[in-house]
Write a protein that holds these residues in place. Structure first.
Motif, mmCIF file in Angstrom:
data_model
loop_
_atom_site.group_PDB
_atom_site.id
_atom_site.type_symbol
_atom_site.label_atom_id
_atom_site.label_comp_id
_atom_site.label_asym_id
_atom_site.label_seq_id
_atom_site.Cartn_x
_atom_site.Cartn_y
_atom_site.Cartn_z
ATOM 1 N N LYS A 6 0.834 -1.198 0.000
ATOM 2 C CA LYS A 6 0.000 0.000 0.000
ATOM 3 C C LYS A 6 0.871 1.251 0.000
ATOM 4 C CE LYS A 6 -4.089 -1.923 2.292
ATOM 5 N NZ LYS A 6 -4.998 -1.800 3.464
ATOM 6 N N SER A 7 0.559 2.169 -0.890
ATOM 7 C CA SER A 7 1.296 3.425 -0.981
ATOM 8 C C SER A 7 1.095 4.261 0.275
ATOM 9 C CB SER A 7 0.807 4.219 -2.199
ATOM 10 O OG SER A 7 1.268 5.554 -2.158
ATOM 11 N N LEU A 8 2.164 4.876 0.733
ATOM 12 C CA LEU A 8 2.086 5.765 1.894
ATOM 13 C C LEU A 8 1.210 6.974 1.603
ATOM 14 C CD1 LEU A 8 3.059 6.376 4.780
ATOM 15 C CD2 LEU A 8 5.067 7.485 3.786
ATOM 16 N N PHE A 9 1.074 7.332 0.331
ATOM 17 C CA PHE A 9 0.275 8.507 -0.034
ATOM 18 C C PHE A 9 -1.201 8.318 0.293
ATOM 19 C CE2 PHE A 9 3.958 8.894 -2.934
ATOM 20 C CZ PHE A 9 4.372 10.162 -2.593
ATOM 21 N N ILE A 10 -1.634 7.074 0.460
ATOM 22 C CA ILE A 10 -3.041 6.809 0.785
ATOM 23 C C ILE A 10 -3.384 7.345 2.166
ATOM 24 C CG2 ILE A 10 -4.723 4.971 1.222
ATOM 25 C CD1 ILE A 10 -3.225 3.266 -0.843
ATOM 26 N N ASP A 11 -2.423 7.307 3.070
ATOM 27 C CA ASP A 11 -2.634 7.723 4.466
ATOM 28 C C ASP A 11 -1.940 9.067 4.688
ATOM 29 O OD1 ASP A 11 -2.719 8.073 7.219
ATOM 30 O OD2 ASP A 11 -2.387 5.958 7.672
ATOM 31 N N GLY A 12 -2.690 10.148 4.480
ATOM 32 C CA GLY A 12 -2.102 11.482 4.564
ATOM 33 C C GLY A 12 -1.503 11.804 5.922
ATOM 34 N N TYR A 146 9.619 14.848 -8.488
ATOM 35 C CA TYR A 146 9.259 13.433 -8.387
ATOM 36 C C TYR A 146 7.804 13.197 -8.801
ATOM 37 C CZ TYR A 146 13.058 13.872 -4.908
ATOM 38 O OH TYR A 146 14.216 14.169 -4.253
ATOM 39 N N TYR A 147 6.987 14.240 -8.687
ATOM 40 C CA TYR A 147 5.547 14.106 -8.909
ATOM 41 C C TYR A 147 5.117 14.587 -10.294
ATOM 42 C CZ TYR A 147 6.058 13.874 -3.849
ATOM 43 O OH TYR A 147 6.475 13.547 -2.588
ATOM 44 N N VAL A 148 6.088 14.810 -11.170
ATOM 45 C CA VAL A 148 5.811 15.340 -12.509
ATOM 46 C C VAL A 148 6.188 14.292 -13.552
ATOM 47 C CG1 VAL A 148 6.418 17.126 -14.183
ATOM 48 C CG2 VAL A 148 6.195 17.708 -11.754
ATOM 49 N N LYS A 149 5.280 14.027 -14.484
ATOM 50 C CA LYS A 149 5.553 13.030 -15.521
ATOM 51 C C LYS A 149 6.477 13.595 -16.598
ATOM 52 C CE LYS A 149 2.858 9.794 -13.808
ATOM 53 N NZ LYS A 149 3.449 8.564 -13.216
ATOM 54 N N LEU A 190 8.751 -0.790 -5.020
ATOM 55 C CA LEU A 190 8.411 0.166 -3.974
ATOM 56 C C LEU A 190 7.711 1.423 -4.484
ATOM 57 C CD1 LEU A 190 11.642 0.063 -1.740
ATOM 58 C CD2 LEU A 190 9.457 -1.090 -1.336
ATOM 59 N N SER A 191 8.139 1.964 -5.621
ATOM 60 C CA SER A 191 7.643 3.280 -6.040
ATOM 61 C C SER A 191 6.159 3.240 -6.387
ATOM 62 C CB SER A 191 8.429 3.787 -7.247
ATOM 63 O OG SER A 191 9.762 4.054 -6.890
ATOM 64 N N PRO A 192 5.330 4.053 -5.726
ATOM 65 C CA PRO A 192 3.910 4.134 -6.078
ATOM 66 C C PRO A 192 3.748 4.860 -7.415
ATOM 67 C CG PRO A 192 4.454 5.747 -4.379
ATOM 68 C CD PRO A 192 5.685 4.932 -4.588
ATOM 69 N N PRO A 193 2.621 4.673 -8.090
ATOM 70 C CA PRO A 193 2.445 5.241 -9.434
ATOM 71 C C PRO A 193 2.499 6.764 -9.473
ATOM 72 C CG PRO A 193 0.383 4.305 -8.601
ATOM 73 C CD PRO A 193 1.460 3.864 -7.683
ATOM 74 N N GLU A 194 2.159 7.427 -8.359
ATOM 75 C CA GLU A 194 2.135 8.885 -8.357
ATOM 76 C C GLU A 194 3.507 9.495 -8.073
ATOM 77 O OE1 GLU A 194 0.956 6.671 -6.102
ATOM 78 O OE2 GLU A 194 -0.212 7.777 -4.609
ATOM 79 N N PHE A 195 4.509 8.635 -7.940
ATOM 80 C CA PHE A 195 5.836 9.114 -7.562
ATOM 81 C C PHE A 195 6.891 8.438 -8.434
ATOM 82 C CE2 PHE A 195 9.793 8.862 -5.177
ATOM 83 C CZ PHE A 195 9.897 10.097 -4.552
ATOM 84 N N SER A 196 7.844 9.234 -8.922
ATOM 85 C CA SER A 196 8.935 8.679 -9.717
ATOM 86 C C SER A 196 10.224 9.372 -9.298
ATOM 87 C CB SER A 196 8.672 8.899 -11.217
ATOM 88 O OG SER A 196 9.759 8.430 -11.980
ATOM 89 N N TYR A 197 11.102 8.623 -8.643
ATOM 90 C CA TYR A 197 12.353 9.201 -8.138
ATOM 91 C C TYR A 197 13.178 9.699 -9.317
ATOM 92 C CZ TYR A 197 15.834 9.847 -4.474
ATOM 93 O OH TYR A 197 16.691 10.409 -3.558
ATOM 94 N N VAL A 198 13.788 10.853 -9.153
ATOM 95 C CA VAL A 198 14.641 11.417 -10.201
ATOM 96 C C VAL A 198 15.838 12.084 -9.545
ATOM 97 C CG1 VAL A 198 13.318 13.589 -10.248
ATOM 98 C CG2 VAL A 198 14.717 12.956 -12.219
ATOM 99 N N VAL A 199 16.994 11.954 -10.169
ATOM 100 C CA VAL A 199 18.214 12.557 -9.639
ATOM 101 C C VAL A 199 18.563 13.799 -10.443
ATOM 102 C CG1 VAL A 199 19.123 10.435 -8.644
ATOM 103 C CG2 VAL A 199 19.643 10.982 -11.029
#
Length: 295
Positions: A6-12, A146-149, A190-199
């Motif tokens: 479960k994504s952590l974003f579900i539980d604000g 991280y939150y931008v496609k 691990l990465s939820p769909p709404e988040f994409s790690y970027v360096v």
């Protein structure tokens, strides 16, 4: 078949608790405060010197603590200057906290607040539909790409909003960051769909391909993650949740995934041991981009 995590974003609420705890265990805010107080005024001098007003946008401003540090540093540089400040933040709970922080902080009468409860993509769409022509002297996007496609499109849009001598600040971790190594190893699980790690190297590569000039500032930073390795430690479990972005990671992750994550976090590639504590390497960079030049 493995049950989906479960994504952590579900539980604000849990997300906020784990995020705040991680900040407490990190020296990142102190590093950023030092940057704002000691380097930001000189970087912005050509932009704000002699101006009676500047226009600012904070994109992905969260609950506002970093924004107020930035605005305070600018005010110290030019105390008579008025600031027109646009805040773009999609999470309503965060925006409420930001507004509460403003109401409790003295000495902000020189700032005009414009609140935008929307994503940067929604902000761009709204901006273009209304055919707004306002330009900005200072735009910052701290830890939000991280939150931008389509990051390239977003950076180009934001850069197009800069005034003459305006500056765009972007902060992200470099690839040798311990968190980045964790994501690179386990992003598929691990990465939820709404988040994409970027360096930061990815953003530099994009800017280089467009011939865009920028300055880069590396800020060393660490997070004390020692408590993550004590089973049953509530604070350690909260930090693990944020590091993995998984709700109740220690309890819900398969044993081999949990063991792999904990082993990697202790690996010298990710962390260092100092005075009996395990310190996650959490260096980050701030790059400063100038106004788009017409060719």
């Amino acid at each position: 078949m493995e049950s989906p995590l479960k994504s952590l974003f579900i539980d604000g609420d849990r997300f906020q608790k784990s995020y705040q705890l991680l900040l407490e265990r990190s020296d990142k805010l102190q590093r950023m405060e030092h940057f704002f107080n000691n380097l930001l005024p000189d970087i912005m001098s050509s932009t704000i010197n002699g101006k009676s007003q500047i226009n600012v946008i904070g994109i992905g401003s969260g609950s506002g603590e970093i924004d107020l540090e930035v605005l305070s540093a600018l005010h110290l540089k030019n105390p008579s200057m008025i600031v027109d400040n646009e805040v773009v933040e999609p999470v309503a709970q965060q925006l409420r906290k930001y507004k509460d922080l403003v109401s409790q902080t003295p000495g902000l009468d020189h700032i005009k607040w414009n609140w935008n409860n929307m994503t940067v993509q929604e902000f761009e769409k709204d901006w273009k539909e209304k055919e707004r022509t306002k330009k900005f002297d200072f735009i910052h996007m701290f830890d939000m790409l991280y939150y931008v496609k389509d990051r390239g499109s977003t950076i180009s849009f934001v850069q197009s909003l800069l005034n003459k001598n305006g500056k765009l600040f972007i902060s992200l971790p470099p690839s040798d960051n311990g968190w980045a190594k964790l994501d690179k190893t386990y992003s598929d699980r691990l990465s939820p769909p709404e988040f994409s790690y970027v360096v930061i190297e990815v953003i530099k590569q994009y800017l280089d391909s467009k011939g865009v000039s920028y300055q880069s500032y590396l800020l060393p930073c660490e997070i004390d993650i020692t408590e993550c390795f004590t089973e049953g430690n509530e604070k350690g479990e909260l930090m693990l949740d944020f590091l993995t972005l998984v709700q109740n990671f220690r309890k819900s992750a398969p044993p081999e995934l949990k063991a792999g994550v904990l082993e990697l976090l202790q690996n010298p590639d990710c962390s260092v041991e100092s005075n009996g504590k395990i310190m996650l390497k959490n260096n980050f960079e701030i790059i400063v981009v100038d106004q788009l030049r017409e060719i």
